[in-house]
Motif scaffolding. Structure first.
Motif, short mmCIF file in Angstrom:
data_model
loop_
_atom_site.label_atom_id
_atom_site.label_comp_id
_atom_site.label_asym_id
_atom_site.label_seq_id
_atom_site.Cartn_x
_atom_site.Cartn_y
_atom_site.Cartn_z
N LEU A 9 1.09 -1.81 0.21
CA LEU A 9 -0.06 0.31 -0.37
C LEU A 9 0.92 1.57 0.40
O LEU A 9 1.62 1.10 1.10
CB LEU A 9 -0.69 0.14 1.10
CG LEU A 9 -1.86 -1.02 1.68
CD1 LEU A 9 -2.28 -0.80 2.93
CD2 LEU A 9 -2.88 -1.22 0.31
N LEU A 10 0.65 2.00 -0.89
CA LEU A 10 1.26 3.47 -0.87
C LEU A 10 0.76 4.51 -0.21
O LEU A 10 -0.68 4.36 -1.44
CB LEU A 10 2.22 4.00 -2.18
CG LEU A 10 3.05 3.15 -3.13
CD1 LEU A 10 3.64 2.86 -4.57
CD2 LEU A 10 4.27 2.50 -1.65
N GLY A 11 1.13 5.36 -0.19
CA GLY A 11 0.13 7.06 0.33
C GLY A 11 -0.60 6.67 1.68
O GLY A 11 -1.78 7.28 2.50
N VAL B 217 -2.98 0.14 -4.17
CA VAL B 217 -2.42 -0.69 -3.80
C VAL B 217 -1.44 -1.48 -4.76
O VAL B 217 -1.86 -1.46 -5.95
CB VAL B 217 -4.18 -1.68 -3.69
CG1 VAL B 217 -4.27 -2.82 -3.72
CG2 VAL B 217 -5.22 -0.75 -2.43
N LEU B 218 -1.14 -1.80 -4.13
CA LEU B 218 0.02 -2.92 -5.88
C LEU B 218 -0.12 -4.54 -5.61
O LEU B 218 0.03 -4.34 -3.96
CB LEU B 218 1.81 -2.40 -5.56
CG LEU B 218 2.01 -0.26 -5.80
CD1 LEU B 218 2.97 -0.13 -4.86
CD2 LEU B 218 1.46 -0.56 -7.35
N ILE B 219 -0.45 -5.01 -6.26
CA ILE B 219 -0.78 -6.75 -6.26
C ILE B 219 0.81 -7.40 -7.09
O ILE B 219 0.70 -7.02 -8.03
CB ILE B 219 -1.70 -7.58 -6.85
CG1 ILE B 219 -3.26 -6.40 -5.60
CG2 ILE B 219 -1.35 -8.95 -6.17
CD1 ILE B 219 -4.27 -6.65 -5.82
N GLY B 220 1.98 -8.12 -6.50
CA GLY B 220 2.80 -8.61 -6.59
C GLY B 220 2.74 -10.05 -7.25
O GLY B 220 1.09 -10.60 -7.42
N LYS B 221 3.44 -10.88 -6.94
CA LYS B 221 3.95 -12.39 -7.39
C LYS B 221 3.44 -13.20 -6.18
O LYS B 221 4.03 -12.38 -5.18
CB LYS B 221 4.47 -12.52 -8.38
CG LYS B 221 4.51 -11.66 -10.02
CD LYS B 221 6.00 -12.48 -10.08
CE LYS B 221 6.01 -11.88 -12.12
NZ LYS B 221 7.12 -12.10 -13.15
N ARG C 119 9.99 -9.69 1.86
CA ARG C 119 10.92 -8.12 2.55
C ARG C 119 11.67 -7.97 1.76
O ARG C 119 10.84 -7.01 0.80
CB ARG C 119 10.71 -8.24 3.97
CG ARG C 119 11.91 -6.96 4.32
CD ARG C 119 12.17 -6.21 4.92
NE ARG C 119 12.51 -7.40 6.27
CZ ARG C 119 10.85 -6.04 6.91
NH1 ARG C 119 10.59 -5.08 6.10
NH2 ARG C 119 10.60 -6.49 8.20
N VAL C 120 12.32 -8.41 0.39
CA VAL C 120 12.83 -8.10 -0.68
C VAL C 120 11.83 -8.21 -2.25
O VAL C 120 11.48 -7.06 -2.37
CB VAL C 120 13.91 -9.01 -1.09
CG1 VAL C 120 14.82 -8.59 -2.45
CG2 VAL C 120 14.84 -8.90 0.11
N ALA C 121 11.11 -8.60 -1.73
CA ALA C 121 9.99 -8.60 -3.18
C ALA C 121 8.86 -7.50 -2.55
O ALA C 121 8.94 -6.81 -3.44
CB ALA C 121 9.26 -10.02 -3.28
N LEU C 122 8.47 -7.56 -1.49
CA LEU C 122 7.64 -6.06 -1.06
C LEU C 122 8.44 -4.44 -1.67
O LEU C 122 7.94 -3.79 -2.00
CB LEU C 122 7.16 -6.16 -0.02
CG LEU C 122 6.50 -5.12 0.97
CD1 LEU C 122 5.16 -5.14 0.00
CD2 LEU C 122 5.95 -5.22 2.18
N VAL C 123 9.60 -5.08 -1.09
CA VAL C 123 10.57 -3.45 -1.42
C VAL C 123 10.67 -3.51 -2.57
O VAL C 123 10.52 -2.14 -3.28
CB VAL C 123 11.75 -3.98 0.16
CG1 VAL C 123 12.62 -2.57 -0.48
CG2 VAL C 123 11.70 -3.64 1.15
N LEU D 293 8.36 -4.22 -5.03
CA LEU D 293 7.34 -4.51 -5.69
C LEU D 293 6.30 -2.41 -5.09
O LEU D 293 6.43 -1.43 -6.45
CB LEU D 293 6.12 -4.99 -5.11
CG LEU D 293 4.32 -5.00 -4.89
CD1 LEU D 293 4.72 -4.38 -6.96
CD2 LEU D 293 3.51 -5.47 -4.73
N LEU D 294 6.57 -2.11 -4.02
CA LEU D 294 6.47 -0.76 -3.58
C LEU D 294 8.10 -0.02 -4.68
O LEU D 294 7.63 1.37 -4.93
CB LEU D 294 6.83 -0.40 -1.73
CG LEU D 294 6.25 -1.27 -1.13
CD1 LEU D 294 6.52 -1.31 0.45
CD2 LEU D 294 3.91 -1.04 -1.19
N SER D 295 9.23 0.08 -4.25
CA SER D 295 9.86 0.87 -5.35
C SER D 295 9.39 1.52 -6.78
O SER D 295 10.32 2.12 -6.89
CB SER D 295 11.21 0.36 -5.56
OG SER D 295 11.40 0.12 -4.03
N SER D 296 8.75 0.07 -7.24
CA SER D 296 8.52 0.20 -8.47
C SER D 296 7.38 0.86 -8.90
O SER D 296 7.27 1.55 -9.53
CB SER D 296 8.27 -0.54 -9.69
OG SER D 296 7.11 -1.97 -9.01
N GLY D 297 6.33 0.98 -7.53
CA GLY D 297 5.14 1.94 -7.54
C GLY D 297 5.49 3.43 -7.41
O GLY D 297 4.29 4.13 -8.03
#
Length: 81
Positions: free
Chosen positions: A27-29, A49-53, A71-75, A77-81
């Motif tokens: 979640l961003l914002g 809301v960002l949904i990854g793999k 955690r690595v995957a989440l960071v 995902l959030l960095s790309s959003g």
């Protein structure tokens, strides 16, 4: 700046025990809606809301290692959003 809270181990233990993956969701914002110590506001801010793999558990993997992979995957995902 990405700031994450500590993860709870229960979902990761359950995933390891059952073989069911955990989907990476970010979640961003949300800070704009409810900064620390304030009452949440519902207007004037956007949440993304960002949904990854899904992250699949690996055989003989520890809970800590699984949480680190998430955690690595989440960071990422959030960095790309």
């Amino acid at each position: 700046m990405i700031k994450l809270q500590e993860f709870k181990k229960g979902a990761f233990r359950t995933s390891l025990n059952t073989g069911v993956p955990i989907v990476v969701i970010g979640l961003l914002g949300t800070y704009g809606i409810a900064p620390a110590g304030t009452v949440p506001r519902r207007w004037g801010h956007q949440v993304t809301v960002l949904i990854g793999k899904p992250i699949f558990p690996q055989a003989e993997e520890s809970v800590a290692a699984y949480m680190d992979r998430y955690r690595v995957a989440l960071v990422g995902l959030l960095s790309s959003g």
